[in-house]
Scaffold this motif. Structure first.
Motif, PDB file in Angstrom:
ATOM      1  N   GLN A   1       5.165   5.126  22.700  1.00  0.00           N
ATOM      2  CA  GLN A   1       5.185   5.995  21.532  1.00  0.00           C
ATOM      3  C   GLN A   1       3.986   6.937  21.619  1.00  0.00           C
ATOM      4  O   GLN A   1       2.842   6.487  21.735  1.00  0.00           O
ATOM      5  CB  GLN A   1       5.111   5.149  20.268  1.00  0.00           C
TER       6      GLN A   1
ATOM      7  N   GLN B   1      10.183  -2.211  12.415  1.00  0.00           N
ATOM      8  CA  GLN B   1      10.447  -1.027  13.233  1.00  0.00           C
ATOM      9  C   GLN B   1      10.765   0.170  12.335  1.00  0.00           C
ATOM     10  O   GLN B   1      10.323   1.293  12.586  1.00  0.00           O
ATOM     11  CB  GLN B   1      11.601  -1.271  14.201  1.00  0.00           C
TER      12      GLN B   1
ATOM     13  N   ALA C   1       7.782   4.195  10.919  1.00  0.00           N
ATOM     14  CA  ALA C   1       7.931   5.648  10.803  1.00  0.00           C
ATOM     15  C   ALA C   1       6.941   6.254   9.818  1.00  0.00           C
ATOM     16  O   ALA C   1       6.555   7.416   9.952  1.00  0.00           O
ATOM     17  CB  ALA C   1       9.359   5.985  10.389  1.00  0.00           C
ATOM     18  N   SER C   2       6.517   5.482   8.837  1.00  0.00           N
ATOM     19  CA  SER C   2       5.585   6.004   7.840  1.00  0.00           C
ATOM     20  C   SER C   2       4.140   5.606   8.116  1.00  0.00           C
ATOM     21  O   SER C   2       3.245   5.879   7.310  1.00  0.00           O
ATOM     22  CB  SER C   2       5.983   5.513   6.434  1.00  0.00           C
TER      23      SER C   2
END
Length: 425
Positions: free
Chosen positions: A128, A370, A374-375
């Protein structure tokens, strides 16, 4: 692993020259093509997690018969200081598991080998991007992302249903409303917030659109109106109806987890490192009973929690043979296959998409976190950032016991000014 409790300052380390580093270390001169034994310090939970990392180390040895791994378990809450001492003198490990907040500080001190172009970073594009960026210092890579994490709202679905709550709260105000309903209708505390722990308080700051400091602008922001509003909200999480009172004892973390795992409290803020232990609790014999949602948003409408986790780093003071072996080991430990193995065994989150196999995503805890990732908010490239949690936690502990918000934040700002003398207040 317990986050936010090992935030002792690394300032002293930053002033130590590599002359000290090169005078010692765990390595002895060995031909690069000959047998070599590398020392690896593992900072995972010695009972629940380390045995699985040890199994990986044995697999590495089987695949690399000329390399042996001296696997050493080091308690996470002692590891930062032990590493700092060892790398500044003698006895440093060749390779080790570094909390993401330590990596920049150790790199600034000159203790870490830059991994760009080495076998350790061969798969850099698979990770990532934000995690790779978080492992850099001044544009160079000093760690390979091993596991990642963030904080989420964990809740007991059965208790929420009993209280007539059909969805996780999206704001702190909704959380307090739900906590009161849970106390009234389910007979349990609705929410338990960690008291006096700076790491767990970060979502409150992010929820008001601020941080402890503005790293890019070199400014201390902990005394801003937004930060004050965050702390005022934080205080209500210990006094609102249905919320657990502030526990500032040395065993507060264990108290919180025992209460949640046994169904005596309905919701907490926590990370994926506790999933394995939560599933052992009587309230979560059915894994599907564990709800995982993003942390609530603040009045700004923003929600977010710190991006945490661990990197694998290589000691700069090792000789060439040990560095080469350590780089191979780092690549092996962070491979897709190894990360998938650890995720299944420890319920931790991989740092690369190709490790989220169907088997890994079958774990509801991993699948839940997971989505929460995202935040998550990556840490800024600031060597001292990890050390900021110490004063924040100490003074927030005093605030919930009666110290005024203004006094608490002013004290934190004074501490930060000493740590970051080039930052404006």
């Amino acid at each position: 692993m317990r986050r936010g409790i090992a935030a002792s300052a690394l300032v002293a380390a930053l002033a130590v020259s590599m002359a000290a580093c090169s005078s010692g270390g765990s390595s002895s001169d060995t031909k690069a093509d000959g047998p070599v034994t590398i020392t690896y310090w593992d900072t995972s939970n010695a009972t629940n997690e380390a045995p699985n990392y040890q199994e990986l180390a044995k697999k590495f040895e089987a695949a690399n018969p000329n390399i042996k791994v001296d696997f050493v378990s080091v308690p996470f809450d002692q590891a930062q200081n032990k590493l700092q001492t060892a790398m500044g003198a003698k006895g440093a490990p060749d390779v080790f598991r570094s909390e993401v907040g330590w990596t920049a500080a150790f790199a600034k001190a000159g203790y870490l080998e830059a991994l760009d172009g080495t076998p350790a970073a061969a798969d850099a594009n698979a990770f990532q991007p934000s995690l790779v960026q978080q492992a850099k210092y001044q544009g160079k890579l000093y760690g390979v992302p091993l596991v990642t994490d963030t904080l989420g709202l964990l809740y007991n679905k059965d208790l929420f249903t009993k209280a007539g709550i059909t969805a996780a709260p999206k704001t702190w105000d909704e959380l307090k409303t739900d906590a009161a309903a849970l106390k009234d209708k389910a007979g349990v505390d609705g929410f338990w917030m960690r008291a006096g722990d700076g790491y767990y308080a970060m979502p409150l700051l992010f929820g008001e659109g601020t941080d402890t400091v503005d790293a890019a602008g070199k400014k201390i922001t902990i005394t801003s109106p937004e930060a004050a509003k965050a702390v005022e909200t934080y205080k209500t999480l210990f006094t609102a109806p249905g919320t657990a009172k502030a526990d500032v004892t040395s065993d507060s973390y264990a108290h919180m987890m025992d209460a949640f795992n046994s169904g005596k409290v309905a919701a907490i803020i926590q990370g994926p490192w506790e999933i394995t232990n939560i599933y052992k609790g009587t309230a979560f014999a059915d894994k599907a009973n564990l709800g995982i949602a993003p942390v609530p948003a603040g009045s700004s409408g923003k929600a977010g929690a710190p991006t945490g986790g661990h990197n694998v780093s290589v000691y700069a003071g090792a000789d060439a043979a040990h560095k080469a072996a350590a780089e191979k080991f780092a690549a092996f430990m962070t491979s897709a296959e190894s990360q998938a193995f650890i995720a299944q065994k420890n319920s931790t989150l991989p740092t690369r998409a190709d490790a989220f196999t169907p088997e890994v995503k079958a774990n509801p805890g991993i699948a839940g976190f997971q989505a929460v990732l995202a935040s998550a908010k990556p840490r800024p490239e600031l060597a001292e950032y990890s050390s900021l949690f110490a004063s924040l936690g100490t003074n927030l502990g005093k605030v919930v016991q009666g110290t005024s918000t203004q006094e608490g934040l002013s004290t934190i700002a004074t501490d930060y000014a000493k740590l970051l003398p080039e930052f404006a207040k």
